[in-house]
Design a protein around this motif. Sequence first.
Motif, PDB file in Angstrom:
ATOM      1  N   ASN A 107      31.363 -10.234   2.125  1.00 19.28           N
ATOM      2  CA  ASN A 107      31.421  -9.090   1.242  1.00 19.28           C
ATOM      3  C   ASN A 107      31.608  -7.842   2.084  1.00 19.28           C
ATOM      4  O   ASN A 107      32.069  -7.921   3.220  1.00 19.28           O
ATOM      5  N   LYS A 108      31.234  -6.728   1.538  1.00 20.35           N
ATOM      6  CA  LYS A 108      31.271  -5.470   2.288  1.00 20.35           C
ATOM      7  C   LYS A 108      29.893  -4.820   2.272  1.00 20.35           C
ATOM      8  O   LYS A 108      29.759  -3.603   2.249  1.00 20.35           O
ATOM      9  N   LEU A 109      28.881  -5.651   2.279  1.00 20.73           N
ATOM     10  CA  LEU A 109      27.510  -5.159   2.259  1.00 20.73           C
ATOM     11  C   LEU A 109      27.189  -4.483   3.586  1.00 20.73           C
ATOM     12  O   LEU A 109      27.614  -4.930   4.647  1.00 20.73           O
ATOM     13  N   ASN A 110      26.407  -3.411   3.512  1.00 22.66           N
ATOM     14  CA  ASN A 110      26.081  -2.682   4.727  1.00 22.66           C
ATOM     15  C   ASN A 110      24.591  -2.393   4.785  1.00 22.66           C
ATOM     16  O   ASN A 110      23.811  -2.934   4.005  1.00 22.66           O
ATOM     17  N   GLY A 111      24.193  -1.549   5.713  1.00 25.02           N
ATOM     18  CA  GLY A 111      22.786  -1.250   5.891  1.00 25.02           C
ATOM     19  C   GLY A 111      22.104  -2.309   6.748  1.00 25.02           C
ATOM     20  O   GLY A 111      22.733  -3.187   7.331  1.00 25.02           O
ATOM     21  N   SER A 112      20.807  -2.228   6.804  1.00 28.16           N
ATOM     22  CA  SER A 112      20.026  -3.162   7.617  1.00 28.16           C
ATOM     23  C   SER A 112      19.779  -4.463   6.862  1.00 28.16           C
ATOM     24  O   SER A 112      19.833  -4.517   5.633  1.00 28.16           O
ATOM     25  N   ILE A 113      19.518  -5.510   7.611  1.00 32.13           N
ATOM     26  CA  ILE A 113      19.127  -6.789   7.005  1.00 32.13           C
ATOM     27  C   ILE A 113      17.686  -6.640   6.524  1.00 32.13           C
ATOM     28  O   ILE A 113      16.797  -6.321   7.320  1.00 32.13           O
ATOM     29  N   PRO A 114      17.408  -6.830   5.225  1.00 32.81           N
ATOM     30  CA  PRO A 114      16.053  -6.582   4.709  1.00 32.81           C
ATOM     31  C   PRO A 114      15.002  -7.461   5.374  1.00 32.81           C
ATOM     32  O   PRO A 114      15.184  -8.676   5.523  1.00 32.81           O
ATOM     33  N   ASP A 115      13.898  -6.829   5.766  1.00 33.36           N
ATOM     34  CA  ASP A 115      12.783  -7.569   6.341  1.00 33.36           C
ATOM     35  C   ASP A 115      12.151  -8.497   5.310  1.00 33.36           C
ATOM     36  O   ASP A 115      11.502  -9.486   5.671  1.00 33.36           O
ATOM     37  N   ASP A 116      12.371  -8.201   3.997  1.00 36.45           N
ATOM     38  CA  ASP A 116      11.774  -9.013   2.936  1.00 36.45           C
ATOM     39  C   ASP A 116      12.316 -10.442   2.915  1.00 36.45           C
ATOM     40  O   ASP A 116      11.721 -11.317   2.275  1.00 36.45           O
ATOM     41  N   PHE A 117      13.449 -10.685   3.592  1.00 35.10           N
ATOM     42  CA  PHE A 117      13.909 -12.074   3.702  1.00 35.10           C
ATOM     43  C   PHE A 117      12.815 -12.944   4.322  1.00 35.10           C
ATOM     44  O   PHE A 117      12.711 -14.134   4.040  1.00 35.10           O
ATOM     45  N   GLY A 118      12.025 -12.349   5.181  1.00 37.15           N
ATOM     46  CA  GLY A 118      10.966 -13.089   5.842  1.00 37.15           C
ATOM     47  C   GLY A 118       9.829 -13.490   4.932  1.00 37.15           C
ATOM     48  O   GLY A 118       8.948 -14.261   5.346  1.00 37.15           O
ATOM     49  N   LYS A 119       9.824 -13.007   3.692  1.00 38.79           N
ATOM     50  CA  LYS A 119       8.781 -13.378   2.738  1.00 38.79           C
ATOM     51  C   LYS A 119       9.137 -14.636   1.945  1.00 38.79           C
ATOM     52  O   LYS A 119       8.316 -15.144   1.188  1.00 38.79           O
ATOM     53  N   LEU A 120      10.372 -15.098   2.101  1.00 38.18           N
ATOM     54  CA  LEU A 120      10.836 -16.255   1.323  1.00 38.18           C
ATOM     55  C   LEU A 120      10.447 -17.530   2.068  1.00 38.18           C
ATOM     56  O   LEU A 120      11.224 -18.090   2.839  1.00 38.18           O
ATOM     57  N   GLN A 121       9.244 -17.994   1.847  1.00 38.85           N
ATOM     58  CA  GLN A 121       8.679 -19.083   2.636  1.00 38.85           C
ATOM     59  C   GLN A 121       9.351 -20.434   2.387  1.00 38.85           C
ATOM     60  O   GLN A 121       9.113 -21.388   3.130  1.00 38.85           O
ATOM     61  N   MET A 122      10.203 -20.533   1.334  1.00 38.12           N
ATOM     62  CA  MET A 122      10.921 -21.780   1.072  1.00 38.12           C
ATOM     63  C   MET A 122      12.384 -21.697   1.531  1.00 38.12           C
ATOM     64  O   MET A 122      13.141 -22.647   1.362  1.00 38.12           O
ATOM     65  N   LEU A 123      12.793 -20.561   2.121  1.00 36.77           N
ATOM     66  CA  LEU A 123      14.206 -20.342   2.457  1.00 36.77           C
ATOM     67  C   LEU A 123      14.671 -21.299   3.550  1.00 36.77           C
ATOM     68  O   LEU A 123      14.056 -21.406   4.611  1.00 36.77           O
ATOM     69  N   GLU A 124      15.785 -21.998   3.280  1.00 32.94           N
ATOM     70  CA  GLU A 124      16.360 -22.941   4.231  1.00 32.94           C
ATOM     71  C   GLU A 124      17.690 -22.461   4.794  1.00 32.94           C
ATOM     72  O   GLU A 124      17.993 -22.712   5.954  1.00 32.94           O
ATOM     73  N   VAL A 125      18.488 -21.809   3.953  1.00 29.65           N
ATOM     74  CA  VAL A 125      19.828 -21.387   4.358  1.00 29.65           C
ATOM     75  C   VAL A 125      19.968 -19.884   4.127  1.00 29.65           C
ATOM     76  O   VAL A 125      19.725 -19.402   3.020  1.00 29.65           O
ATOM     77  N   LEU A 126      20.371 -19.153   5.168  1.00 33.72           N
ATOM     78  CA  LEU A 126      20.598 -17.719   5.055  1.00 33.72           C
ATOM     79  C   LEU A 126      21.951 -17.406   5.682  1.00 33.72           C
ATOM     80  O   LEU A 126      22.109 -17.412   6.904  1.00 33.72           O
ATOM     81  N   ASN A 127      22.947 -17.170   4.837  1.00 33.70           N
ATOM     82  CA  ASN A 127      24.302 -16.854   5.282  1.00 33.70           C
ATOM     83  C   ASN A 127      24.603 -15.391   4.983  1.00 33.70           C
ATOM     84  O   ASN A 127      24.733 -14.998   3.819  1.00 33.70           O
ATOM     85  N   LEU A 128      24.723 -14.595   6.038  1.00 30.47           N
ATOM     86  CA  LEU A 128      24.992 -13.159   5.905  1.00 30.47           C
ATOM     87  C   LEU A 128      26.290 -12.773   6.607  1.00 30.47           C
ATOM     88  O   LEU A 128      26.581 -11.585   6.749  1.00 30.47           O
ATOM     89  N   TYR A 129      27.074 -13.749   7.043  1.00 29.98           N
ATOM     90  CA  TYR A 129      28.214 -13.453   7.907  1.00 29.98           C
ATOM     91  C   TYR A 129      29.326 -12.692   7.188  1.00 29.98           C
ATOM     92  O   TYR A 129      29.421 -12.644   5.970  1.00 29.98           O
ATOM     93  N   SER A 130      30.165 -12.060   8.008  1.00 29.64           N
ATOM     94  CA  SER A 130      31.341 -11.310   7.538  1.00 29.64           C
ATOM     95  C   SER A 130      30.956 -10.235   6.534  1.00 29.64           C
ATOM     96  O   SER A 130      31.474 -10.173   5.416  1.00 29.64           O
ATOM     97  N   ASN A 131      30.029  -9.368   6.937  1.00 31.09           N
ATOM     98  CA  ASN A 131      29.694  -8.165   6.193  1.00 31.09           C
ATOM     99  C   ASN A 131      29.711  -6.992   7.158  1.00 31.09           C
ATOM    100  O   ASN A 131      30.390  -7.052   8.199  1.00 31.09           O
ATOM    101  N   ARG A 132      28.964  -5.947   6.843  1.00 32.84           N
ATOM    102  CA  ARG A 132      28.899  -4.767   7.706  1.00 32.84           C
ATOM    103  C   ARG A 132      27.447  -4.394   7.996  1.00 32.84           C
ATOM    104  O   ARG A 132      27.113  -3.225   8.147  1.00 32.84           O
ATOM    105  N   PHE A 133      26.600  -5.409   8.072  1.00 32.01           N
ATOM    106  CA  PHE A 133      25.196  -5.164   8.372  1.00 32.01           C
ATOM    107  C   PHE A 133      25.055  -4.570   9.774  1.00 32.01           C
ATOM    108  O   PHE A 133      25.791  -4.936  10.692  1.00 32.01           O
ATOM    109  N   SER A 134      24.072  -3.686   9.920  1.00 33.47           N
ATOM    110  CA  SER A 134      23.784  -3.072  11.207  1.00 33.47           C
ATOM    111  C   SER A 134      22.282  -3.165  11.461  1.00 33.47           C
ATOM    112  O   SER A 134      21.540  -3.777  10.693  1.00 33.47           O
ATOM    113  N   GLY A 135      21.843  -2.547  12.539  1.00 29.96           N
ATOM    114  CA  GLY A 135      20.429  -2.612  12.867  1.00 29.96           C
ATOM    115  C   GLY A 135      20.076  -3.958  13.482  1.00 29.96           C
ATOM    116  O   GLY A 135      20.943  -4.754  13.875  1.00 29.96           O
TER     117      GLY A 135
END
Length: 1010
Positions: free
Chosen positions: A292-320
């Motif tokens: 996508n064209k998502l930007n800004g920082s990667i949210p720290d709240d992702f770390g609250k998802l204790q069942m999360l197995e797959v996290l695909n953030l590639y090909s965006n404009r995330f920084s930080g």
Amino acid sequence: MAPPPYILSFFVFISLTSVISSQQFFTSDQTTLLNLKQWWENPPSLANWNSTSSPCSWPEVQCRNGSVTVLQLDNMELTGTIPPFICDLRNLENMILHDNYITGEFPRVFFNCSKLIELDISQNLFVGRLPEDIDRLSQLQSVEFGGNNFTGDIPPAIGNISALTSLQLYQNLFNGTIPPEIGNLSNLETLGLAYNEFADPVLPPEFGKLSSLQILWMAATNLVGNIPESLSNLASLRSLDLSLNYLEGEIPPGLFLLTNLDVMFLYLNKLSGSLPSLIQSQNLTQIDISMNKLNGSIPDDFGKLQMLEVLNLYSNRFSGQIPTSISQLPTLRIFRVFRNNVTGEIPPEFGLHSKLESFEVSENNLTGKLPENLCAGGTLTGVIVFSNNLNGEIPRSYESCNRVTSIQLYNNKFTGEIPPGVWTLSNLSTLRLTGNSFSGELPNKVAWNLSLLEINNNKFSGQIPSAISSWVKLNVFKASNNLFSGVIPPELTTLSELSVLYLDGNSLSGELPSQIKSWNSLTILNLARNKLSGQIPPSLSSLPNLNELDLSENQFSGQIPTQLSNLRFTRLNLSSNKLTGKIPSGLDNGAYENSFFNNPNLCSTSHISNLHNCYSKNSRKKFSPKIIATIIILSSFLLLLAILFTLFMFRDHLKKKPKRNRTTWKLISFHNLDFTEANILSCMTETNLIGSGGSGKVYRIGVGPPRGFVAVKRISNKKVDRDLENDFSSEVQILGSIRHSNIVKLLCCLSNPNSKLLVYEYMEHQSLDKWLHGKKRKAEPGLDPHFVLEWRRRLQIAIGAAQGLCYMHHDCSPPIVHRDVKSSNILLDSEFKATIADFGLAQILEKQKPGQDNMASIVGSLGYFAPEYAYTTRINERIDVYSFGVVLLELVTGKEPNGKDGELNLAEWAWKHHGESDTMVGAIDPEMKDSDIYMEEMSTVFKLGLICTSTLPSSRPSMKDVLEILRRCNPMDELPEELKEGRDEFDVAPLLKRERSRPDENDDELVAQV
């Protein structure tokens, strides 16, 4: 007390009536089923259906009270249409016919099956529109119509079937609107509308009323606008896939509050803005918001998802930075954040708290060291961190990464030696270390399956070990610009699978091995900029596939072996050596003019620049006066004969010059013409003939400036040859009405009772097939037999041809199917711009009247046939997609489409190669000298060619998808301006992987490959 006799008689009567009724149902249903078998021409899969056994005992049939209720005929290879008597099975409730080859429009006979609760006709060849009164099937609970060719609108009446729990309409050709009435289906649990090209639709807010909905699958449906806030009301939603669309704006925060959401796919949209921080669903197991064209920082709240197995953030404009909390997730398996603007260090706890399987952070601005514990879980398959600013050494702990198949660390700032155990990891096949400061020597032993080793531009030193002969699977070895010294060991030449060898820019010395033992697969050998000496071994000429040889800037001496003339080099460089004598005749031509610089004692017989001529100044004295006199006399005699012959022919022409043709020609012009009818008719002679085919001859006619030339196709009128008449009418009808820069321009047509002429713009470089296939190139006058289309030019040709076909399929109304797409019908102008030609076989897809035959005779060319076209002769755009897929395979492989002498055709060969090999070795056209530079692009186009030639039509992408993939492969400096802005790398996997079921995390493997 015994019951009265009349009571007993009553019960006996009821029992007999029930038995008789049941027997009648049994006999009637058996007859219907046997008629079904006969209607479908007795398929072998129904061999057990016979009149002597009970239908209820047949595996495909289920009964209740002696009556058929379930008919399960999936994957039976059924062909033909639905019979009109199928609903004579009065109590039929479940009709399952998926994965067959059933044709025709939606059978209205289904309306007679009044008790149907499940109807599955998915993955067949149905066409046309769904009936507007589809709600007559009022008892349906499950509708499976996916994987067909239904068109038009989805009927709004479908929202009246209140009992529906599953509605699957994916992978069709629906091009109307999405009916908001679907929102009325309060019992609906699964809604699949993916892979349809709806006409610029928005996601209906009414979908928020689907209170029971668990799965919403709307990938690749042309969605625009924002995601409706009402979707936050879908309290039962577990899986949401809105990928491959054109959505904008932010993700509604309420989506992340859905307590049951397991999987979320939002990749490849045009979403903009930052990601909401309200990610609180404790049940989320997968998040894919990639591409996508998502930007800004990667949210720290992702770390609250204790069942999360797959996290695909590639090909965006995330920084930080990457939040540390993500590295602490206990269930995280797959983490992909490549191709962003992420900075800072990689959190060191990655791999310590979960069993990581995939870790890809390449193409960012990360610094610091690699995490020590990436392989702690024992499940990691790849370390993909290239193109960052990482430093330090490879941790010793990586010696335990036994499941890793690929380590890609190139273009960073790593130092130190490679830990010995990393070289020998049991599953390692790819090791890419280019562009760092690694040091040390090559090991004696490497992983048994290591096929690709790239260590260019480092500080490796020492000798190449003689034990290199044990690296038996090595296919690509690139070690340019290091500090290697000593001789090239003969053992290196025993590697039979080696195809690419770069050792240039080192300090290697001594002579080359005189005997080349097993380099039969070698295509590129680059030993430039070393201290090698001695003679060039004649044994190099025994390498059948060698097409690139660079021995420049060494100290080779002696003569160039004449045997090298037997090889077809696309690149040869022997400059800056001490070579002497004559250049072998096969290499002494303009094609190799830059191959011999700075060899003072070399000479040429063809005046190659910077080399002196092999003949001395007194060479002409070797001819005696007698020989010279003989030559002069013969030359004079031949000149006299030529003059007399010319005068004779001119006189004969004047005698035979016909009188003015009184035949009336009818001219229909489609453009402003800068020539006349007479310009064309006076030059229709055999001397101007440039080609011929089944539909006529083609002439090259000069019409003077500014146009220069036109191409004229002549079709003779024969009363018995109505097919050619139809060809002519079809071509005029189509080409006269469309305008596109990648479709050949029909300037005008001329016709009289005896002939018909089509006048086109002339394409200077003729057809693509003549440039791809060497034999045709040699046989064709005017084509340089040594000229080879390099990859960028081939890619541009593919894009141009795809643009023409995409216009025909998607922008013409009604759409146009070419029916004979092939490389000989792709013409090239002076700049090699591609145009689609030869529409004599094309047919406009107009709506057929009821009962009208929608078949046509099988036409086209061997090697390009879509499989279903051969046995159904049904015409739709997917047959063009198949043929274009063959053209893509031609462009990559250079092979001709037809298998000869019983061999596989190109599509079959490519699928076989893909199934047997994980590499592109053996698939790339050996004539292309830039193949190693653009290997990833070629691999993508090769896979695209494969999926275009899928056996099932519904598995093939549309030409719009094909064009998008090709455009994303295009080098940046050649993209149109409108595509350059905001360009992200394009992942073809979602478009290539069009399975019969919903995509899941299994796509990840293909994403990684691409």
